[in-house]
Design a protein around this motif. Structure first.
Motif, PDB file in Angstrom:
ATOM      1  N   ARG A   1      17.940 -13.425 -17.157  1.00  0.00           N
ATOM      2  CA  ARG A   1      17.323 -14.210 -18.222  1.00  0.00           C
ATOM      3  C   ARG A   1      15.835 -14.456 -18.003  1.00  0.00           C
ATOM      4  NH1 ARG A   1      19.429 -20.239 -20.065  1.00  0.00           N
ATOM      5  NH2 ARG A   1      18.398 -20.289 -22.092  1.00  0.00           N
ATOM      6  N   SER A   2      15.444 -14.742 -16.774  1.00  0.00           N
ATOM      7  CA  SER A   2      14.058 -15.144 -16.508  1.00  0.00           C
ATOM      8  C   SER A   2      13.128 -13.981 -16.184  1.00  0.00           C
ATOM      9  CB  SER A   2      14.030 -16.154 -15.351  1.00  0.00           C
ATOM     10  OG  SER A   2      14.583 -15.583 -14.173  1.00  0.00           O
TER      11      SER A   2
ATOM     12  N   ALA B   1      16.432 -14.450 -24.313  1.00  0.00           N
ATOM     13  CA  ALA B   1      16.274 -15.485 -23.291  1.00  0.00           C
ATOM     14  C   ALA B   1      16.774 -16.829 -23.803  1.00  0.00           C
ATOM     15  CB  ALA B   1      14.807 -15.607 -22.880  1.00  0.00           C
TER      16      ALA B   1
ATOM     17  N   GLU C   1      24.374  -8.771 -23.295  1.00  0.00           N
ATOM     18  CA  GLU C   1      24.226  -9.513 -22.047  1.00  0.00           C
ATOM     19  C   GLU C   1      25.058  -8.889 -20.927  1.00  0.00           C
ATOM     20  OE1 GLU C   1      23.163 -12.598 -19.296  1.00  0.00           O
ATOM     21  OE2 GLU C   1      22.243 -11.887 -21.151  1.00  0.00           O
TER      22      GLU C   1
ATOM     23  N   PRO D   1      16.692 -23.312 -19.526  1.00  0.00           N
ATOM     24  CA  PRO D   1      16.037 -22.102 -20.023  1.00  0.00           C
ATOM     25  C   PRO D   1      14.715 -21.865 -19.311  1.00  0.00           C
ATOM     26  CG  PRO D   1      15.875 -23.889 -21.621  1.00  0.00           C
ATOM     27  CD  PRO D   1      16.805 -24.352 -20.550  1.00  0.00           C
ATOM     28  N   PRO D   2      14.308 -20.604 -19.157  1.00  0.00           N
ATOM     29  CA  PRO D   2      13.029 -20.327 -18.502  1.00  0.00           C
ATOM     30  C   PRO D   2      11.859 -20.827 -19.340  1.00  0.00           C
ATOM     31  CG  PRO D   2      13.974 -18.317 -19.418  1.00  0.00           C
ATOM     32  CD  PRO D   2      15.011 -19.377 -19.563  1.00  0.00           C
TER      33      PRO D   2
ATOM     34  N   LEU E   1      22.326 -15.995 -25.563  1.00  0.00           N
ATOM     35  CA  LEU E   1      21.622 -14.901 -24.883  1.00  0.00           C
ATOM     36  C   LEU E   1      21.880 -13.532 -25.506  1.00  0.00           C
ATOM     37  CD1 LEU E   1      22.217 -16.006 -21.186  1.00  0.00           C
ATOM     38  CD2 LEU E   1      20.301 -16.542 -22.699  1.00  0.00           C
TER      39      LEU E   1
ATOM     40  N   LYS F   1      12.867  -6.458 -18.521  1.00  0.00           N
ATOM     41  CA  LYS F   1      14.005  -6.457 -19.444  1.00  0.00           C
ATOM     42  C   LYS F   1      14.000  -5.211 -20.325  1.00  0.00           C
ATOM     43  CE  LYS F   1      14.941 -11.396 -20.015  1.00  0.00           C
ATOM     44  NZ  LYS F   1      15.016 -12.493 -20.994  1.00  0.00           N
TER      45      LYS F   1
ATOM     46  N   ALA G   1      11.113 -20.253 -23.327  1.00  0.00           N
ATOM     47  CA  ALA G   1      12.297 -19.870 -24.085  1.00  0.00           C
ATOM     48  C   ALA G   1      12.706 -20.997 -25.028  1.00  0.00           C
ATOM     49  CB  ALA G   1      13.443 -19.528 -23.144  1.00  0.00           C
TER      50      ALA G   1
END
Length: 329
Positions: A269-270, A94, A126, A57-58, A67, A276, A61
């Protein structure tokens, strides 16, 4: 309401056996966030890659995977004015979705249309955000262009076929079996290529009269790099969103230069919240009218109960599924 919730984490990197059910405090809703009581969540390849230990995970998160979710808002934080308690929503995350509750920045919410079930809604955030960001924002797909979608029968591929067709593109796909190709054609794909039997590069040249592909959506990476570049048309683009076929390969820059082609590599995700948020806005504008009009098939292939999450991962690992796998909480 209880102060604790059930959630899943991965206690190591590996197969489905590393999935562990735990109890955690219900998240505190922060400024700009809402708290969602989760009714369903989607299972994505990114979840599986995280389980295997190759997609952490970033920073910042949750260590809880997941997700995308659907559910209803049960608390609203300060500075949130457009959402209220009781509203049915889906959300892009995330992390944190494999749980009974999750806190979500308000900018990453989708309002669930009337008549859409929680299971169907959980399958949207997603894949839709991934497809919109990569086909239209990064890939600049236009009406009349030809797109090649690798892995057309998966969750992302299923949605990419439909949104590309809705945008007026000609759609070619690769898949691993005649059954999966038939599924892709049923969603609107114009041509299917069985990559286990045919050389997709040669078939692309046949199907495009030697002109090549304007946009490739690639989930394979290194294994397909050379053939993908050769399959591109002049001024073609390739968006790499997965590395199922490895991370390192040689690239003939001369071919790339000669075609004035572009390779774009992205992850969703990151990305920072501002990016986003813009992707969600464009996704809502482009996809939700099609959902409301019944012009998008959501393609949930199998639903598992929350208590059977390990079985859901085993099913995903089998490679048998088409479309989306959803877990009902």
């Amino acid at each position: 309401m209880s102060e604790v919730m059930s959630a899943y984490i991965y206690n190591a990197g590996g197969g489905p056996e590393v999935i562990e059910l735990i109890e955690r405090p219900i998240p505190t809703v922060g400024s700009g966030e809402v708290l969602v009581k989760v009714e369903a969540f989607g299972l994505n390849r990114a979840d599986v890659q995280q389980r295997k230990g190759v997609y952490p995970p970033p920073p910042g998160a949750s260590d809880i995977p997941g997700l995308e979710v659907s559910g209803s808002i049960v608390a609203v934080g300060e500075d949130v004015t457009d959402w209220s308690i009781g509203t049915r929503v889906a959300a892009l995350l995330a992390g944190g979705g494999y749980a009974q509750f999750v806190n979500v920045p308000a900018e990453l919410l989708f309002r669930i249309p009337e008549g859409l079930s929680s299971v169907e809604a959980a399958a949207l955030p997603e894949v839709c955000a991934t497809v919109v960001s990569n086909l239209f924002i990064e890939g600049d797909l236009k009406s009349g262009e030809t797109i090649l979608i690798h892995g057309g029968a998966g969750g992302i591929g299923s949605m990419a076929i439909q949104l590309a067709k809705a945008a007026g593109a000609r759609v070619l796909v690769t898949a691993s079996s005649p059954e999966k190709l038939e599924y892709c054609l049923s969603l609107g794909a114009d041509e299917g290529i069985n990559y286990r039997e045919d050389d997709f590069e040669a078939r692309v040249k046949e199907l495009t009269d030697g002109q090549g592909i304007d946009l490739i959506l690639d989930v394979i990476g290194a294994k397909y790099l050379e053939r993908n570049i050769r399959a591109l048309a002049v001024e073609g683009r390739m968006v790499v969103i997965g590395l199922q076929g490895g991370t390192k390969a040689e690239l003939n820059l001369g071919v790339l230069l000669g075609k004035r082609a572009r390779i774009i590599a992205t992850t969703l995700r990151s990305r920072p919240l501002s990016q986003k948020s813009e992707i969600v806005k464009q996704t809502v504008a482009r996809v939700m009218p099609l959902v409301d009009a019944g012009k998008v098939s959501i393609n949930v292939s199998k639903v598992f109960d929350f208590s059977h999450l390990t079985s859901a991962h085993e099913y995903f690992d089998s490679g048998e599924h088409t479309g989306k796998i959803v877990i009902e909480v």
